[in-house]
Design a protein around this motif. Structure first.
Motif, PDB file in Angstrom:
ATOM      1  N   CYS A 125     -25.037  62.591  28.986  1.00 39.83           N
ATOM      2  CA  CYS A 125     -25.982  61.817  29.784  1.00 39.83           C
ATOM      3  C   CYS A 125     -27.387  61.924  29.195  1.00 39.83           C
ATOM      4  CB  CYS A 125     -25.941  62.258  31.237  1.00 39.83           C
ATOM      5  SG  CYS A 125     -26.381  63.971  31.447  1.00 39.83           S
ATOM      6  N   ASP A 126     -28.324  61.200  29.775  1.00 41.72           N
ATOM      7  CA  ASP A 126     -29.649  61.072  29.159  1.00 41.72           C
ATOM      8  C   ASP A 126     -30.418  62.383  29.094  1.00 41.72           C
ATOM      9  OD1 ASP A 126     -29.829  60.918  31.965  1.00 41.72           O
ATOM     10  OD2 ASP A 126     -31.755  59.908  31.876  1.00 41.72           O
ATOM     11  N   GLY A 127     -30.112  63.329  29.965  1.00 42.84           N
ATOM     12  CA  GLY A 127     -30.792  64.617  29.903  1.00 42.84           C
ATOM     13  C   GLY A 127     -30.539  65.347  28.596  1.00 42.84           C
ATOM     14  N   ILE A 128     -29.399  65.084  27.974  1.00 46.50           N
ATOM     15  CA  ILE A 128     -29.094  65.637  26.666  1.00 46.50           C
ATOM     16  C   ILE A 128     -29.895  64.901  25.591  1.00 46.50           C
ATOM     17  CG2 ILE A 128     -27.292  65.969  24.919  1.00 46.50           C
ATOM     18  CD1 ILE A 128     -26.920  67.765  27.366  1.00 46.50           C
ATOM     19  N   PHE A 129     -29.769  63.564  25.593  1.00 51.27           N
ATOM     20  CA  PHE A 129     -30.336  62.779  24.497  1.00 51.27           C
ATOM     21  C   PHE A 129     -31.837  62.539  24.640  1.00 51.27           C
ATOM     22  CE2 PHE A 129     -25.782  61.801  24.415  1.00 51.27           C
ATOM     23  CZ  PHE A 129     -25.516  62.160  23.102  1.00 51.27           C
ATOM     24  N   ASP A 130     -32.413  62.906  25.773  1.00 52.24           N
ATOM     25  CA  ASP A 130     -33.874  62.895  25.876  1.00 52.24           C
ATOM     26  C   ASP A 130     -34.489  63.949  24.961  1.00 52.24           C
ATOM     27  OD1 ASP A 130     -33.939  60.883  27.723  1.00 52.24           O
ATOM     28  OD2 ASP A 130     -34.198  62.178  29.469  1.00 52.24           O
ATOM     29  N   LYS A 131     -33.726  65.011  24.683  1.00 49.28           N
ATOM     30  CA  LYS A 131     -34.250  66.138  23.904  1.00 49.28           C
ATOM     31  C   LYS A 131     -33.552  66.352  22.566  1.00 49.28           C
ATOM     32  CE  LYS A 131     -37.251  67.341  26.981  1.00 49.28           C
ATOM     33  NZ  LYS A 131     -38.696  67.246  26.702  1.00 49.28           N
ATOM     34  N   MET A 132     -32.396  65.717  22.386  1.00 46.73           N
ATOM     35  CA  MET A 132     -31.611  65.950  21.175  1.00 46.73           C
ATOM     36  C   MET A 132     -31.178  64.624  20.561  1.00 46.73           C
ATOM     37  SD  MET A 132     -29.275  69.124  22.538  1.00 46.73           S
ATOM     38  CE  MET A 132     -28.530  69.432  20.951  1.00 46.73           C
ATOM     39  N   SER A 133     -31.183  64.568  19.237  1.00 45.49           N
ATOM     40  CA  SER A 133     -30.718  63.367  18.545  1.00 45.49           C
ATOM     41  C   SER A 133     -29.189  63.363  18.502  1.00 45.49           C
ATOM     42  CB  SER A 133     -31.270  63.331  17.120  1.00 45.49           C
ATOM     43  OG  SER A 133     -30.658  64.348  16.331  1.00 45.49           O
ATOM     44  N   ASN A 134     -28.625  62.243  18.080  1.00 51.30           N
ATOM     45  CA  ASN A 134     -27.171  62.164  17.927  1.00 51.30           C
ATOM     46  C   ASN A 134     -26.675  63.250  16.982  1.00 51.30           C
ATOM     47  OD1 ASN A 134     -27.329  59.896  19.529  1.00 51.30           O
ATOM     48  ND2 ASN A 134     -27.025  58.441  17.877  1.00 51.30           N
ATOM     49  N   THR A 135     -27.369  63.408  15.851  1.00 43.52           N
ATOM     50  CA  THR A 135     -26.960  64.409  14.860  1.00 43.52           C
ATOM     51  C   THR A 135     -27.140  65.827  15.390  1.00 43.52           C
ATOM     52  OG1 THR A 135     -27.544  62.885  13.068  1.00 43.52           O
ATOM     53  CG2 THR A 135     -27.317  65.220  12.492  1.00 43.52           C
ATOM     54  N   ASP A 136     -28.213  66.066  16.167  1.00 43.53           N
ATOM     55  CA  ASP A 136     -28.393  67.383  16.789  1.00 43.53           C
ATOM     56  C   ASP A 136     -27.157  67.767  17.592  1.00 43.53           C
ATOM     57  OD1 ASP A 136     -30.993  67.643  15.831  1.00 43.53           O
ATOM     58  OD2 ASP A 136     -31.917  66.944  17.690  1.00 43.53           O
ATOM     59  N   CYS A 137     -26.638  66.816  18.345  1.00 40.46           N
ATOM     60  CA  CYS A 137     -25.488  67.101  19.214  1.00 40.46           C
ATOM     61  C   CYS A 137     -24.227  67.393  18.414  1.00 40.46           C
ATOM     62  CB  CYS A 137     -25.244  65.927  20.162  1.00 40.46           C
ATOM     63  SG  CYS A 137     -26.459  65.821  21.477  1.00 40.46           S
ATOM     64  N   THR A 138     -23.952  66.571  17.418  1.00 37.74           N
ATOM     65  CA  THR A 138     -22.736  66.829  16.635  1.00 37.74           C
ATOM     66  C   THR A 138     -22.856  68.138  15.863  1.00 37.74           C
ATOM     67  OG1 THR A 138     -23.527  65.453  14.785  1.00 37.74           O
ATOM     68  CG2 THR A 138     -22.127  64.385  16.440  1.00 37.74           C
ATOM     69  N   MET A 139     -24.058  68.449  15.380  1.00 37.91           N
ATOM     70  CA  MET A 139     -24.255  69.693  14.635  1.00 37.91           C
ATOM     71  C   MET A 139     -24.121  70.930  15.528  1.00 37.91           C
ATOM     72  SD  MET A 139     -24.468  69.186  11.416  1.00 37.91           S
ATOM     73  CE  MET A 139     -23.166  67.970  11.718  1.00 37.91           C
ATOM     74  N   CYS A 140     -24.422  70.791  16.816  1.00 41.40           N
ATOM     75  CA  CYS A 140     -24.194  71.899  17.753  1.00 41.40           C
ATOM     76  C   CYS A 140     -22.715  72.275  17.794  1.00 41.40           C
ATOM     77  CB  CYS A 140     -24.664  71.516  19.158  1.00 41.40           C
ATOM     78  SG  CYS A 140     -26.401  71.823  19.476  1.00 41.40           S
ATOM     79  N   ILE A 141     -21.860  71.269  17.787  1.00 38.81           N
ATOM     80  CA  ILE A 141     -20.416  71.528  17.815  1.00 38.81           C
ATOM     81  C   ILE A 141     -19.985  72.252  16.541  1.00 38.81           C
ATOM     82  CG2 ILE A 141     -18.126  70.491  18.026  1.00 38.81           C
ATOM     83  CD1 ILE A 141     -19.892  70.081  20.507  1.00 38.81           C
ATOM     84  N   TRP A 142     -20.474  71.771  15.402  1.00 33.31           N
ATOM     85  CA  TRP A 142     -20.103  72.402  14.130  1.00 33.31           C
ATOM     86  C   TRP A 142     -20.708  73.798  13.998  1.00 33.31           C
ATOM     87  CZ3 TRP A 142     -16.013  70.790  11.935  1.00 33.31           C
ATOM     88  CH2 TRP A 142     -15.634  69.453  12.036  1.00 33.31           C
ATOM     89  N   LYS A 143     -21.899  73.998  14.546  1.00 30.50           N
ATOM     90  CA  LYS A 143     -22.519  75.332  14.527  1.00 30.50           C
ATOM     91  C   LYS A 143     -21.681  76.309  15.357  1.00 30.50           C
ATOM     92  CE  LYS A 143     -26.115  78.200  13.858  1.00 30.50           C
ATOM     93  NZ  LYS A 143     -25.716  79.425  14.514  1.00 30.50           N
TER      94      LYS A 143
END
Length: 202
Positions: A125-143
């Motif tokens: 939801c927007d609370g995630i993407f207000d602070k993180m880019s698309n790549t930030d989110c996918t990289m969190c999973i890989w991290k």
């Protein structure tokens, strides 16, 4: 993929080397939504800290810096920060001074083929993407996957793909909250075989 509102779907591919957006946020500042809202008789505005209303004009974005803006762009009727949504009768019902053609519930629908190199989809939801880019989110999973495999402080290594997905979701949630997200921070992860093979090798 069917989307209504400002949640977002993002695809990770080729073990995180590529990130693709699968949806468009339905926010009033998007050009197509701005035109549709105004053509339907709606208004788009900013509110200042002193409760002043400023009509949105994309050509004057630099001038808005002089104002102490309080919150995101909003739509009248309804005072919502999204251009499409379910519910919200005060925005849509004529008897409540709404306009059913301004904030609509029509979904944006896209189709795509799931391929063997696709890793996972993040739905947030927007609370995630207000602070993180698309790549930030996918990289969190890989991290999370990397830490699970290599970080000495993590005891009892995760060997189950479902638990690994849960760990990745926690990384996204923690990162958005550390960046002081002030909105809902819901995340769902849909993993494909390539993610399992990449993380566990089987």
């Amino acid at each position: 993929m069917a989307n209504v509102g400002d949640s977002r779907a993002v695809l990770s591919s080729e073990e995180g080397k590529k990130t693709y957006p699968l949806s468009l946020d339905h926010k009033p500042g998007e050009d197509s939504e701005t035109k549709r809202i105004r053509d339907a008789g709606g208004e788009i505005y900013y509110r200042t800290a002193t409760n002043q209303i400023i009509t949105y004009d994309k050509e004057k974005l630099d001038k808005y810096q002089q104002y102490n803006l309080a919150g995101p762009l909003r739509v009248l009727p309804g005072r919502l920060s999204v251009a499409r949504t379910f519910g919200d009768p005060e925005a849509k019902i004529l008897a409540l001074k709404g306009n059913p053609n301004v904030v609509i519930h029509n979904p944006e629908i896209k189709s795509f083929q799931i391929k063997k190199e696709h890793d996972f989809i993040v739905l947030g939801c927007d609370g995630i993407f207000d602070k993180m880019s698309n790549t930030d989110c996918t990289m969190c999973i890989w991290k999370a996957a990397y830490d699970n495999k290599h970080h000495p402080s993590i005891r009892g290594k995760v060997q189950d793909v479902h638990k690994m997905c849960g760990m990745g979701v926690e990384y996204i949630l923690k990162n958005s909250l550390l960046r002081k997200s002030l909105d809902n921070v819901t995340v769902v992860l849909i993993a494909f075989s390539n993610f399992k093979h990449s993380v566990f090798g089987h």
